[in-house]
Design a protein around this motif. Sequence first.
Motif, PDB file in Angstrom:
ATOM      1  N   UNK A 160       0.834  -1.192   0.000  1.00 40.81           N
ATOM      2  CA  UNK A 160       0.000   0.000   0.000  1.00 40.81           C
ATOM      3  C   UNK A 160       0.866   1.238   0.000  1.00 40.81           C
ATOM      4  N   UNK A 161       0.261   2.389  -0.251  1.00 40.72           N
ATOM      5  CA  UNK A 161       1.030   3.625  -0.318  1.00 40.72           C
ATOM      6  C   UNK A 161       0.206   4.791   0.199  1.00 40.72           C
ATOM      7  N   UNK A 162       0.911   5.874   0.525  1.00 42.00           N
ATOM      8  CA  UNK A 162       0.249   7.071   1.008  1.00 42.00           C
ATOM      9  C   UNK A 162       1.140   8.277   0.877  1.00 42.00           C
ATOM     10  N   UNK A 163       0.540   9.446   1.014  1.00 46.52           N
ATOM     11  CA  UNK A 163       1.290  10.700   0.911  1.00 46.52           C
ATOM     12  C   UNK A 163       0.738  11.679   1.932  1.00 46.52           C
ATOM     13  N   UNK A 164       1.636  12.356   2.645  1.00 47.57           N
ATOM     14  CA  UNK A 164       1.262  13.375   3.618  1.00 47.57           C
ATOM     15  C   UNK A 164       2.038  14.649   3.314  1.00 47.57           C
ATOM     16  N   UNK A 165       1.389  15.799   3.476  1.00 41.94           N
ATOM     17  CA  UNK A 165       2.058  17.069   3.246  1.00 41.94           C
ATOM     18  C   UNK A 165       1.388  18.158   4.067  1.00 41.94           C
ATOM     19  N   UNK A 166       2.177  19.172   4.421  1.00 37.95           N
ATOM     20  CA  UNK A 166       1.617  20.334   5.102  1.00 37.95           C
ATOM     21  C   UNK A 166       2.400  21.574   4.719  1.00 37.95           C
ATOM     22  N   UNK A 167       1.714  22.707   4.771  1.00 38.03           N
ATOM     23  CA  UNK A 167       2.320  24.010   4.497  1.00 38.03           C
ATOM     24  C   UNK A 167       1.899  24.965   5.598  1.00 38.03           C
ATOM     25  N   UNK A 168       2.855  25.719   6.123  1.00 38.13           N
ATOM     26  CA  UNK A 168       2.584  26.658   7.207  1.00 38.13           C
ATOM     27  C   UNK A 168       3.030  28.051   6.796  1.00 38.13           C
ATOM     28  N   UNK A 169       2.152  29.020   7.010  1.00 38.12           N
ATOM     29  CA  UNK A 169       2.456  30.421   6.707  1.00 38.12           C
ATOM     30  C   UNK A 169       2.354  31.233   7.996  1.00 38.12           C
ATOM     31  N   UNK A 170       3.452  31.900   8.349  1.00 39.32           N
ATOM     32  CA  UNK A 170       3.521  32.708   9.565  1.00 39.32           C
ATOM     33  C   UNK A 170       3.853  34.142   9.178  1.00 39.32           C
TER      34      UNK A 170
END
Length: 376
Positions: free
Chosen positions: A145-155
Amino acid sequence: VGSDMCIRDRRIGGRPRELDLQDGVELSDRQELKPADIIAATKATGQIGSFRYGLLAAVEEDTDYIASDDQFYSMPGRDFGAVRVLYEDSIGAAYRGIGWISTLAAHPDADATVHAADFHYLTTSGKWSFNGQAIYSDLDEDGAGSGFLADATYTPRQGLEHKIAVSLLDDKIDVNDFGYQRRNDAKNFNYRLNWTKSGLEMIRDFKLNPFIRYEVNGDGYRTNNAFATSWNITLNNLHSIGGFVGYFPERYDDRNSFDNGTFKVRSRVFSDLSFRTDTSRPVSFFVRAGTRPEFVYGTSIESQVGVTWRPLENVSFELDVRHKDYNGWLLHQDDENFTSFNGPQWQPQLSLDFYPSSKQQLRLAMQWIGIRAAED
């Protein structure tokens, strides 16, 4: 994003794999909860130039049981291994990193391997940060199986932060032999705002954390969504008041039936209010109350009180008591059948924390949970 999802070290020495017993043969509750003994475990970390690395290995002992037929059964122990490599620099950015991790949970019945690549980037201004991870799992029993995680933060400025997170998991990915994932077969999208205001006259600071969540499974059912916010006020005397309110629209549950179908969950509103005295004092107190609407009908009421005593700077005792009055608590029974229950739950806990140094902690905790529920 990184090694957190792929490694949960409490898996080592945890409950062994489930025994395959004959019909009519069972283990007692105490036997089922029996943890595996660890024969040996080792960890090594280091750095070579811009590369950081880590190695982890552990071996479990076989676990013996006595079943209801008075016969002895044995479950072989697992072997755990992990390798982590991370390259870091600051070329054209405040921080850049790219890493790789591989884990193995080996057992005579089946092996589970996980490989993942991750990246991290922080702009020179410090206003934008990006993280991502691609994961691949391969289990002898269930396949790949496979998966992808990502996040972006703006301060944009101090005290204000926007964060968007996405996770895309297929219906086969499974890292739970060595790591942890809440579920698979889901697309999850989150937005969170973290706002802190300080320098006020009547209060010390105010924190507001609204968020939006949306999740859909592979069949197109909306399995999680929310519009909610939490907040906390720190008073000038360092006492604090906190709260939470959240609207969770109608959704579908595809997990609590244990592969016996999907059912609709009504729209609900959760709330919570708490008060905590100054934790820097030798004795501090905590009190909390909240509402927890159940899946189909009824609202459970939850409350909590606690006291912390710190006789020395590096020693603290904490007594915590939680109570929940269930009303319409829905539980799966068998096949497609559910039953709702009413009744109280008590959960006291006494803990001791000792800090020999800034890098060491010893924690001892005793907990008891009692539920007296009657079928509605």
